[in-house]
Scaffold this motif. Structure first.
Motif, PDB file in Angstrom:
ATOM      1  N   ASN A 260       0.820  -1.222   0.000  1.00 18.30           N
ATOM      2  CA  ASN A 260       0.000   0.000   0.000  1.00 18.30           C
ATOM      3  C   ASN A 260       0.850   1.268   0.000  1.00 18.30           C
ATOM      4  N   HIS A 261       2.075   1.135  -0.470  1.00 20.80           N
ATOM      5  CA  HIS A 261       2.937   2.326  -0.529  1.00 20.80           C
ATOM      6  C   HIS A 261       2.541   3.201  -1.719  1.00 20.80           C
ATOM      7  N   ALA A 262       2.971   4.449  -1.661  1.00 15.01           N
ATOM      8  CA  ALA A 262       2.478   5.441  -2.625  1.00 15.01           C
ATOM      9  C   ALA A 262       3.227   5.426  -3.953  1.00 15.01           C
ATOM     10  N   ALA A 263       4.505   5.047  -3.913  1.00 17.24           N
ATOM     11  CA  ALA A 263       5.375   5.136  -5.099  1.00 17.24           C
ATOM     12  C   ALA A 263       5.303   6.535  -5.725  1.00 17.24           C
ATOM     13  N   ILE A 264       5.299   7.552  -4.872  1.00 17.89           N
ATOM     14  CA  ILE A 264       5.273   8.923  -5.405  1.00 17.89           C
ATOM     15  C   ILE A 264       6.551   9.700  -5.089  1.00 17.89           C
ATOM     16  N   SER A 265       7.498   9.063  -4.386  1.00 16.39           N
ATOM     17  CA  SER A 265       8.726   9.804  -4.049  1.00 16.39           C
ATOM     18  C   SER A 265       9.414  10.295  -5.322  1.00 16.39           C
ATOM     19  N   LEU A 268       7.635  13.506  -6.300  1.00 15.30           N
ATOM     20  CA  LEU A 268       7.940  14.587  -5.358  1.00 15.30           C
ATOM     21  C   LEU A 268       9.368  15.089  -5.569  1.00 15.30           C
ATOM     22  N   ASN A 269      10.279  14.153  -5.744  1.00 16.83           N
ATOM     23  CA  ASN A 269      11.691  14.546  -5.757  1.00 16.83           C
ATOM     24  C   ASN A 269      12.129  15.242  -7.035  1.00 16.83           C
ATOM     25  N   ILE A 270      11.376  15.078  -8.126  1.00 17.00           N
ATOM     26  CA  ILE A 270      11.759  15.846  -9.327  1.00 17.00           C
ATOM     27  C   ILE A 270      10.844  17.059  -9.523  1.00 17.00           C
ATOM     28  N   ARG A 301       3.299  11.996   8.225  1.00 14.51           N
ATOM     29  CA  ARG A 301       4.570  12.026   8.978  1.00 14.51           C
ATOM     30  C   ARG A 301       5.769  11.744   8.081  1.00 14.51           C
ATOM     31  N   GLN A 302       5.591  10.833   7.115  1.00 12.21           N
ATOM     32  CA  GLN A 302       6.719  10.530   6.229  1.00 12.21           C
ATOM     33  C   GLN A 302       7.117  11.771   5.421  1.00 12.21           C
ATOM     34  N   ILE A 303       6.111  12.567   5.077  1.00 11.33           N
ATOM     35  CA  ILE A 303       6.391  13.681   4.162  1.00 11.33           C
ATOM     36  C   ILE A 303       6.822  14.959   4.891  1.00 11.33           C
ATOM     37  N   ALA A 358      13.427  -0.087 -10.125  1.00 11.55           N
ATOM     38  CA  ALA A 358      14.142   1.076  -9.549  1.00 11.55           C
ATOM     39  C   ALA A 358      13.416   1.532  -8.273  1.00 11.55           C
ATOM     40  N   TYR A 359      12.791   0.596  -7.606  1.00 10.55           N
ATOM     41  CA  TYR A 359      11.985   0.890  -6.416  1.00 10.55           C
ATOM     42  C   TYR A 359      12.088  -0.251  -5.410  1.00 10.55           C
ATOM     43  N   ALA A 360      12.172   0.105  -4.155  1.00  9.01           N
ATOM     44  CA  ALA A 360      11.913  -0.837  -3.050  1.00  9.01           C
ATOM     45  C   ALA A 360      11.319   0.009  -1.957  1.00  9.01           C
ATOM     46  N   HIS A 361      10.456  -0.556  -1.135  1.00 13.09           N
ATOM     47  CA  HIS A 361       9.868   0.312  -0.132  1.00 13.09           C
ATOM     48  C   HIS A 361      10.787   0.413   1.088  1.00 13.09           C
ATOM     49  N   HIS A 362      10.374   1.272   2.004  1.00 12.07           N
ATOM     50  CA  HIS A 362      11.266   1.682   3.078  1.00 12.07           C
ATOM     51  C   HIS A 362      11.843   0.511   3.885  1.00 12.07           C
ATOM     52  N   ILE A 363      10.995  -0.437   4.264  1.00 16.27           N
ATOM     53  CA  ILE A 363      11.471  -1.511   5.142  1.00 16.27           C
ATOM     54  C   ILE A 363      12.430  -2.438   4.384  1.00 16.27           C
ATOM     55  N   ALA A 392      15.062   5.174  -8.359  1.00 12.89           N
ATOM     56  CA  ALA A 392      14.655   6.291  -9.217  1.00 12.89           C
ATOM     57  C   ALA A 392      14.432   7.558  -8.404  1.00 12.89           C
ATOM     58  N   ASP A 393      14.165   7.414  -7.091  1.00  7.73           N
ATOM     59  CA  ASP A 393      13.905   8.608  -6.276  1.00  7.73           C
ATOM     60  C   ASP A 393      15.168   9.120  -5.584  1.00  7.73           C
ATOM     61  N   ALA A 394      16.350   8.589  -5.959  1.00  9.33           N
ATOM     62  CA  ALA A 394      17.556   8.900  -5.187  1.00  9.33           C
ATOM     63  C   ALA A 394      18.231  10.202  -5.626  1.00  9.33           C
ATOM     64  N   PHE A 395      18.187  11.169  -4.744  1.00  4.47           N
ATOM     65  CA  PHE A 395      18.923  12.423  -4.895  1.00  4.47           C
ATOM     66  C   PHE A 395      19.645  12.611  -3.573  1.00  4.47           C
ATOM     67  N   PRO A 401      21.248  11.095   4.028  1.00  2.95           N
ATOM     68  CA  PRO A 401      20.920  10.936   5.457  1.00  2.95           C
ATOM     69  C   PRO A 401      20.172   9.633   5.749  1.00  2.95           C
ATOM     70  N   ASN A 402      19.379   9.165   4.767  1.00  2.00           N
ATOM     71  CA  ASN A 402      18.694   7.890   4.964  1.00  2.00           C
ATOM     72  C   ASN A 402      19.688   6.738   4.987  1.00  2.00           C
ATOM     73  N   THR A 403      20.630   6.752   4.046  1.00  2.00           N
ATOM     74  CA  THR A 403      21.565   5.632   3.949  1.00  2.00           C
ATOM     75  C   THR A 403      22.649   5.726   5.012  1.00  2.00           C
TER      76      THR A 403
HETATM   77  C1  LIG Z   1      18.680   3.267   3.027  1.00  2.00           C
HETATM   78  C2  LIG Z   1      17.553   4.128   2.565  1.00  2.00           C
HETATM   79  C3  LIG Z   1      17.712   4.923   1.460  1.00  2.00           C
HETATM   80  C4  LIG Z   1      16.652   5.744   1.031  1.00  2.00           C
HETATM   81  N1  LIG Z   1      16.847   6.529  -0.067  1.00  2.00           N
HETATM   82  C5  LIG Z   1      15.838   7.360  -0.480  1.00  2.00           C
HETATM   83  C6  LIG Z   1      16.004   8.181  -1.626  1.00  2.00           C
HETATM   84  O1  LIG Z   1      17.043   8.168  -2.263  1.00  2.00           O
HETATM   85  N2  LIG Z   1      14.972   8.981  -1.990  1.00  2.00           N
HETATM   86  C7  LIG Z   1      13.793   9.008  -1.298  1.00  2.00           C
HETATM   87  O2  LIG Z   1      12.892   9.755  -1.691  1.00  2.00           O
HETATM   88  N3  LIG Z   1      13.626   8.258  -0.212  1.00  2.00           N
HETATM   89  C8  LIG Z   1      14.594   7.418   0.216  1.00  2.00           C
HETATM   90  N4  LIG Z   1      14.397   6.627   1.320  1.00  2.00           N
HETATM   91  C9  LIG Z   1      13.153   6.763   2.098  1.00  2.00           C
HETATM   92  C10 LIG Z   1      12.008   5.833   1.653  1.00  2.00           C
HETATM   93  O3  LIG Z   1      12.464   4.511   1.604  1.00  2.00           O
HETATM   94  C11 LIG Z   1      11.414   6.245   0.317  1.00  2.00           C
HETATM   95  O4  LIG Z   1      11.056   7.606   0.346  1.00  2.00           O
HETATM   96  C12 LIG Z   1      10.155   5.448   0.015  1.00  2.00           C
HETATM   97  O5  LIG Z   1      10.447   4.068   0.020  1.00  2.00           O
HETATM   98  C13 LIG Z   1       9.594   5.871  -1.329  1.00  2.00           C
HETATM   99  O6  LIG Z   1       8.528   5.054  -1.712  1.00  2.00           O
HETATM  100  P1  LIG Z   1       7.022   5.516  -1.603  1.00  2.00           P
HETATM  101  O7  LIG Z   1       6.793   6.758  -2.385  1.00  2.00           O
HETATM  102  O8  LIG Z   1       6.197   4.331  -1.959  1.00  2.00           O
HETATM  103  O9  LIG Z   1       6.915   5.863  -0.081  1.00  2.00           O
HETATM  104  P2  LIG Z   1       5.762   5.696   1.004  1.00  2.00           P
HETATM  105  O10 LIG Z   1       6.149   4.625   1.937  1.00  2.00           O
HETATM  106  O11 LIG Z   1       4.449   5.593   0.375  1.00  2.00           O
HETATM  107  O12 LIG Z   1       5.882   7.079   1.794  1.00  2.00           O
HETATM  108  C14 LIG Z   1       5.290   8.284   1.317  1.00  2.00           C
HETATM  109  C15 LIG Z   1       6.314   9.338   1.048  1.00  2.00           C
HETATM  110  O13 LIG Z   1       6.971   9.724   2.227  1.00  2.00           O
HETATM  111  C16 LIG Z   1       8.297  10.145   1.937  1.00  2.00           C
HETATM  112  N5  LIG Z   1       9.219   9.375   2.772  1.00  2.00           N
HETATM  113  C17 LIG Z   1       8.963   8.232   3.434  1.00  2.00           C
HETATM  114  N6  LIG Z   1      10.019   7.874   4.179  1.00  2.00           N
HETATM  115  C18 LIG Z   1      10.965   8.793   3.953  1.00  2.00           C
HETATM  116  C19 LIG Z   1      12.290   8.960   4.431  1.00  2.00           C
HETATM  117  N7  LIG Z   1      12.844   8.114   5.313  1.00  2.00           N
HETATM  118  N8  LIG Z   1      12.986  10.001   3.964  1.00  2.00           N
HETATM  119  C20 LIG Z   1      12.451  10.866   3.084  1.00  2.00           C
HETATM  120  N9  LIG Z   1      11.206  10.756   2.612  1.00  2.00           N
HETATM  121  C21 LIG Z   1      10.473   9.742   3.060  1.00  2.00           C
HETATM  122  C22 LIG Z   1       8.543   9.869   0.478  1.00  2.00           C
HETATM  123  O14 LIG Z   1       8.480  11.079  -0.236  1.00  2.00           O
HETATM  124  C23 LIG Z   1       7.418   8.941   0.095  1.00  2.00           C
HETATM  125  O15 LIG Z   1       7.018   9.101  -1.236  1.00  2.00           O
HETATM  126  C24 LIG Z   1      15.442   5.777   1.754  1.00  2.00           C
HETATM  127  C25 LIG Z   1      15.299   4.954   2.875  1.00  2.00           C
HETATM  128  C26 LIG Z   1      16.345   4.141   3.283  1.00  2.00           C
HETATM  129  C27 LIG Z   1      16.171   3.307   4.500  1.00  2.00           C
END
Ligand SMILES: Cc1cc2nc3c(=O)[nH]c(=O)nc-3n(C[C@H](O)[C@H](O)[C@H](O)COP(=O)(O)OP(=O)(O)OC[C@H]3O[C@@H](n4cnc5c(N)ncnc54)[C@H](O)[C@@H]3O)c2cc1C
Ligand code: SF4
Length: 508
Positions: A260-265, A268-270, A301-303, A358-363, A392-395, A401-403
């Protein structure tokens, strides 16, 4: 005199401060596809295609709005290969001496542009809720920069999910309700997909030819590449997935790449979507009774929490942040991260979907690929470059800071109050991966034992000096100390043998 208005590939927003401060009648917008930006790491082909296609469409949109615009394509014979080279070329063509731009999200590019022999004016990036100076002020004098406190400030600032100065429902955070395991018959939506049009097809052909060797599958390419499509993808997420976002936020299932993730990062990021409009859309769905509070709060909270917070950290800490290595880890990144065979099903699954989408979710990023790299003691620089390349969302402002911070503890605990490490039990609880794995998640020692189990204790043991006094790790150390000596020796021997196999680049 004409000024050059630089618009970068992750600045595709009509609200951009550089555009708002420019004069349509006399200024020239500069957009350029350059080798330096496509090659500073081996980006996933799908990420390159997304950015180039979205840039071309944004340029067409700006032209239609009456902007004068000079666009350099990757295959343009005059292309100098770098953003600064293109600005100098356009400056000499037009006689311009001044450049206006919205501050880039990467120190590397900021420094490159500061060094130009032109008058370069950097404007704040108003697409974020928190300005860099706001974050600096928030951080000033604090012993710990915990995200949760920053997030509450952001809730107050934006008024999102607030009743006066109190959080709706009486709590700031509903994470306790968000760690459920999906039922067996759960059905998950997929993110909205878009057929490539002629512009995207042309880009795909170019990317195939130039970057076909990079890790990652280009087709089927389905990303949104303009704002109208990105808004449709957002709508789709809010109605089809957001209601269950919170419940299964930490779950992982074989073959289910998005849950149920959004896949919108990526959007947002571009700049195709803006954080506040995304949060308001989610909040409106909750107010209309279509989404429960735990989901909408978790998503917002994520955003306004995590996303804004990591950007604040990146700019607060300066260019040196990406070189930190608090734990002095130096192992080579194992070939399995680039798709080499592995018997560890969780890693195979996370890497395969990274290659394909080019996607994996947070966990998956934090507790599978990140957790393994940290336990195995991989050089954080190499881990950072991998994450920067493959998603694809990596900037850098968001990835680093995440990594380096959250996932690899390379900043010594600035972002994470304790290292995100776990044995196989966590992965087993949150996924169905272990049922399909060669290794036995219940076994702690022996040739078939899940490697996460022994590596976890090896990590704690080898970093005892650093973590024994951390109150959040006390229980783990007490459990380790209570084990009998023979068992502890066996665990350390198994982990060492596994690490030697990694070192020899054998399949693990
Ligand atoms: C090691 C590692 C590397 C990551 N690298 C990136 C990256 O390069 N670019 C990136 O955008 N996110 C990164 N993240 C955070 C997060 O994993 C992704 O934002 C998220 O998986 C994107 O998928 P989604 O849009 O389905 O997110 P969802 O789970 O649906 O979350 C909604 C939105 O919240 C924001 N968000 C959620 N968690 C984070 C977070 N920790 N930091 C910043 N934004 C967050 C994103 O914009 C995301 O689109 C990273 C996390 C980890 C642990
Ligand atoms: S048993 Fe261990 S290696 Fe296999 S999937 Fe589970 S956690 Fe991963």
């Amino acid at each position: 005199m004409t000024r050059l208005i630089l618009v970068l590939g992750d600045q595709l927003s009509e609200s951009l401060t550089a555009l708002a401060s420019a004069d349509k009648a006399r200024d020239l917008v500069i957009m350029a596809e350059v080798a330096a930006e496509t090659e500073y790491v081996a980006h996933h082909p799908r990420k390159i295609a997304l950015i180039l296609s979205a840039m071309r469409k944004f340029a067409a949109r700006l032209r239609a709005m009456g902007w004068g615009l000079a666009y350099t394509r990757l295959d343009d014979p005059e292309n100098t290969g770098s953003v600064s080279g293109e600005l100098l070329r356009r400056a000499s063509e037009t006689g311009a001496v001044e450049v206006l731009l919205t501050t880039p999200g990467e120190w590397r590019l900021i420094q490159e542009l500061q060094d130009l022999p032109l008058a370069v004016r950097f404007l704040p990036d108003a697409r974020f809720v928190s300005r860099r100076s706001d974050f600096r002020n928030w951080a000033k004098g604090r012993k710990q920069l915990r995200m949760e406190w920053f997030y509450r400030e952001m809730r107050r600032k934006t008024g999102l999910l607030m009743e006066g100065d109190r959080p709706v429902g009486g709590k700031w955070n509903y994470d306790m309700e968000n760690r459920k395991v999906p039922p067996k018959d759960a059905v998950f939506p997929v993110p909205m997909r878009f057929e490539p049009d002629a512009i995207t097809e042309e880009v795909l052909a170019c990317v195939e030819e130039r970057f076909g060797e990079h890790f990652g599958t280009l087709r089927p390419f389905w990303f949104a590449t303009d704002r109208v499509q990105a808004l449709a993808a957002l709508d789709h997420f809010v109605s089809k997935a957001l209601p269950w976002f919170g419940d299964y936020q930490d779950a992982m299932l074989t073959g289910e790449r998005f849950l149920n993730h959004a896949a919108i990062s990526v959007y947002l990021n571009i700049g195709l979507l803006e954080p506040m409009e995304v949060c308001r859309a989610a909040e409106a769905a909750w107010r209309a009774g279509r989404v429960p509070l735990n989901s909408v709060e978790g998503f917002i909270r994520q955003i306004i929490g995590w996303r804004e917070y990591v950007r604040g950290i990146y700019f607060l800490e300066g260019p040196g942040y990406t070189t930190r290595n608090f734990l002095e880890h130096d192992r080579e990144l194992p070939p399995l991260y680039w798709g080499a065979d592995t018997r560890m099903h969780c890693l195979a699954e996370a890497v395969a979907q990274t290659r394909d989408e080019a996607y994996a979710h947070h966990i998956q990023r934090l507790m599978v690929t990140g957790n393994f790299a940290l336990l195995a003691g991989v050089d954080p620089q190499q881990v950072h470059e991998w994450y920067l390349a493959v998603y694809a969302d990596a900037f850098e402002w968001v990835e680093a800071p995440n990594t380096l911070g959250m996932s690899q503890f390379a900043d010594g605990g600035l972002v994470a109050s304790k290292p995100y490490v776990s044995g196989g039990a966590y992965i087993n609880r949150m996924s169905d991966y272990c049922k399909r794995c060669f290794y036995d998640v219940q076994a702690k020692t022996g040739p078939n034992a899940c490697p996460f189990n022994a590596l976890y204790w090896h990590f704690l043991d080898r970093h005892r000096d650093r973590f024994a006094d951390n109150p959040r790790m006390g229980n783990a150390y007490r459990t380790w100390d209570r084990m009998d000596e023979t068992r502890r020796r066996q665990i350390i021997a198994d982990a060492s043998a596994f690490l030697e196999k990694l070192e020899r680049r054998e399949t693990v």
